[in-house]
Design an enzyme around this catalytic site. Sequence first.
Site, short mmCIF file in Angstrom:
data_model
loop_
_atom_site.label_atom_id
_atom_site.label_comp_id
_atom_site.label_asym_id
_atom_site.label_seq_id
_atom_site.Cartn_x
_atom_site.Cartn_y
_atom_site.Cartn_z
N SER A 132 0.86 -1.19 0.00
CA SER A 132 0.00 0.00 0.00
C SER A 132 0.90 1.23 0.00
O SER A 132 2.04 1.17 0.45
CB SER A 132 -0.88 0.00 1.26
OG SER A 132 -1.50 1.25 1.45
N TYR A 145 -1.44 -0.65 10.45
CA TYR A 145 -1.43 -0.88 9.00
C TYR A 145 -0.09 -0.41 8.42
O TYR A 145 0.54 -1.10 7.62
CB TYR A 145 -2.61 -0.13 8.36
CG TYR A 145 -2.90 -0.48 6.91
CD1 TYR A 145 -3.25 -1.78 6.54
CD2 TYR A 145 -2.85 0.50 5.91
CE1 TYR A 145 -3.54 -2.09 5.21
CE2 TYR A 145 -3.14 0.20 4.59
CZ TYR A 145 -3.48 -1.09 4.24
OH TYR A 145 -3.77 -1.39 2.92
N1 LIG Z 1 -8.82 -1.09 -1.19
C1 LIG Z 1 -7.88 -0.18 -1.09
O1 LIG Z 1 -8.16 1.05 -1.19
C2 LIG Z 1 -6.44 -0.59 -0.90
C3 LIG Z 1 -5.46 0.41 -0.96
C4 LIG Z 1 -4.14 0.05 -0.78
C5 LIG Z 1 -3.80 -1.27 -0.58
N2 LIG Z 1 -4.76 -2.21 -0.52
C6 LIG Z 1 -4.34 -3.61 -0.31
O2 LIG Z 1 -4.92 -4.42 -1.31
C7 LIG Z 1 -5.10 -5.75 -0.80
C8 LIG Z 1 -6.53 -6.20 -1.05
O3 LIG Z 1 -7.38 -5.31 -0.35
P1 LIG Z 1 -8.94 -5.18 -0.66
O4 LIG Z 1 -9.24 -3.74 -0.73
O5 LIG Z 1 -9.34 -6.06 -1.80
O6 LIG Z 1 -9.54 -5.74 0.71
P2 LIG Z 1 -10.88 -6.54 1.03
O7 LIG Z 1 -11.92 -6.26 0.00
O8 LIG Z 1 -11.19 -6.24 2.46
O9 LIG Z 1 -10.43 -8.04 0.87
C9 LIG Z 1 -9.50 -8.59 1.75
C10 LIG Z 1 -9.32 -10.04 1.44
O10 LIG Z 1 -8.43 -10.57 2.45
C11 LIG Z 1 -9.03 -11.73 2.99
N3 LIG Z 1 -8.70 -11.94 4.39
C12 LIG Z 1 -8.84 -11.07 5.42
N4 LIG Z 1 -8.50 -11.68 6.57
C13 LIG Z 1 -8.13 -12.94 6.26
C14 LIG Z 1 -7.69 -14.06 7.01
N5 LIG Z 1 -7.57 -14.02 8.34
N6 LIG Z 1 -7.42 -15.19 6.35
C15 LIG Z 1 -7.56 -15.27 5.02
N7 LIG Z 1 -7.98 -14.27 4.25
C16 LIG Z 1 -8.25 -13.11 4.87
C17 LIG Z 1 -10.52 -11.52 2.86
O11 LIG Z 1 -11.18 -12.76 2.90
P3 LIG Z 1 -12.63 -12.88 3.59
O12 LIG Z 1 -13.55 -12.08 2.74
O13 LIG Z 1 -12.91 -14.32 3.55
O14 LIG Z 1 -12.48 -12.33 4.96
C18 LIG Z 1 -10.61 -10.84 1.50
O15 LIG Z 1 -10.60 -11.78 0.47
C19 LIG Z 1 -4.71 -5.68 0.67
O16 LIG Z 1 -3.38 -6.12 0.82
C20 LIG Z 1 -4.80 -4.20 1.00
O17 LIG Z 1 -3.98 -3.84 2.09
C21 LIG Z 1 -6.08 -1.91 -0.68
#
Ligand SMILES: NC(=O)c1ccc[n+]([C@@H]2O[C@H](COP(=O)([O-])OP(=O)(O)OC[C@H]3O[C@@H](n4cnc5c(N)ncnc54)[C@H](OP(=O)(O)O)[C@@H]3O)[C@@H](O)[C@H]2O)c1
Length: 263
Positions: A132, A145
């Site tokens: 991130s 984070y």
């Molecule tokens: N969205 C943003 O604006 C943003 C910005 C910068 C970086 N990121 C990074 O991008 C990546 C994806 O983020 P996202 O926005 O797609 O998040 P998200 O929609 O919240 O999805 C997170 C994923 O991680 C899984 N997860 C969470 N806890 C877990 C656990 N204990 N064991 C196994 N799986 C787990 C969730 O599975 P479940 O649904 O089964 O819980 C889900 O598939 C992350 O690394 C995040 O830090 C996101």
Amino acid sequence: MEIQGATVLLTGANGGLGLAIARAFKARGANLIITGRRPDALEPVAAELGAEAIIADLSDRDQLEDLITRAGKVDVLVANAALPSSGELLEYTEEQIDRALDVNLRAPIMLSRRLAPAMVEAGRGHLVLIGSISGKATSAASSLYNATKFGLRGFALGFREDLHGSGVGVSIVQPGFVRDAGMFADTGSPVPGGFRTVSPEQVAKATIEAVTKNRAETNVAPLEMRVLSAIAGQFPAFSARVQRRSLKEGAMDQFLEAQKSKR
Ligand SMILES: NC(=O)c1ccc[n+]([C@@H]2O[C@H](COP(=O)([O-])OP(=O)(O)OC[C@H]3O[C@@H](n4cnc5c(N)ncnc54)[C@H](OP(=O)(O)O)[C@@H]3O)[C@@H](O)[C@H]2O)c1
């Protein structure tokens, strides 16, 4: 490396960015192994993409071990799953801190450690860690984070050097605020500071290019955020002062409140 025909293990595949990344790898001819915690959310994605689904909670060491065993030999790891881990540290219990560290940092490191040897032996493979912009610039109510994403960046760039010349690449892909889907968009909050956003598809494209072009680090964010995060990396105290002055009172309240349930 070439993605066509490669076996790709993707964590957090049912998440906002995970789904876009999974579709992008499928479109390039990858064989997907996808993982997540919830069968009801993961199985439809597996059916859509003809992927193998493995249910695993990455904060549980036995389940992580089981995932590694069941995945077998993979050519590409995309460690994407993470918890938002937002809010002030003083509100966190010890258990919640452990979970954030386990999911966001320990699991990607262990997956890399365990999957890389077979890649090195084959002289071919790639590890992509989804970080991130919070791995480059700190902000209030983000210490945990920040810790995991700064840690992930350090790990990715350091391990990349260990593997230099082995045929196995390591990349860190660092998105800014993402619209339409994912842990920020799900909160329905306006973007603090009025920054522009990127789409999940831009993150997916950058992830593909990290593999095909063996990129060390890609920041998937608008120009202003890339510039400001670079400055913040060099001058953190200056950046903190600017953020204190420019962020409106309560600008982060909505998304912090909405993400509380994900601790
Ligand atoms: N969205 C943003 O604006 C943003 C910005 C910068 C970086 N990121 C990074 O991008 C990546 C994806 O983020 P996202 O926005 O797609 O998040 P998200 O929609 O919240 O999805 C997170 C994923 O991680 C899984 N997860 C969470 N806890 C877990 C656990 N204990 N064991 C196994 N799986 C787990 C969730 O599975 P479940 O649904 O089964 O819980 C889900 O598939 C992350 O690394 C995040 O830090 C996101």
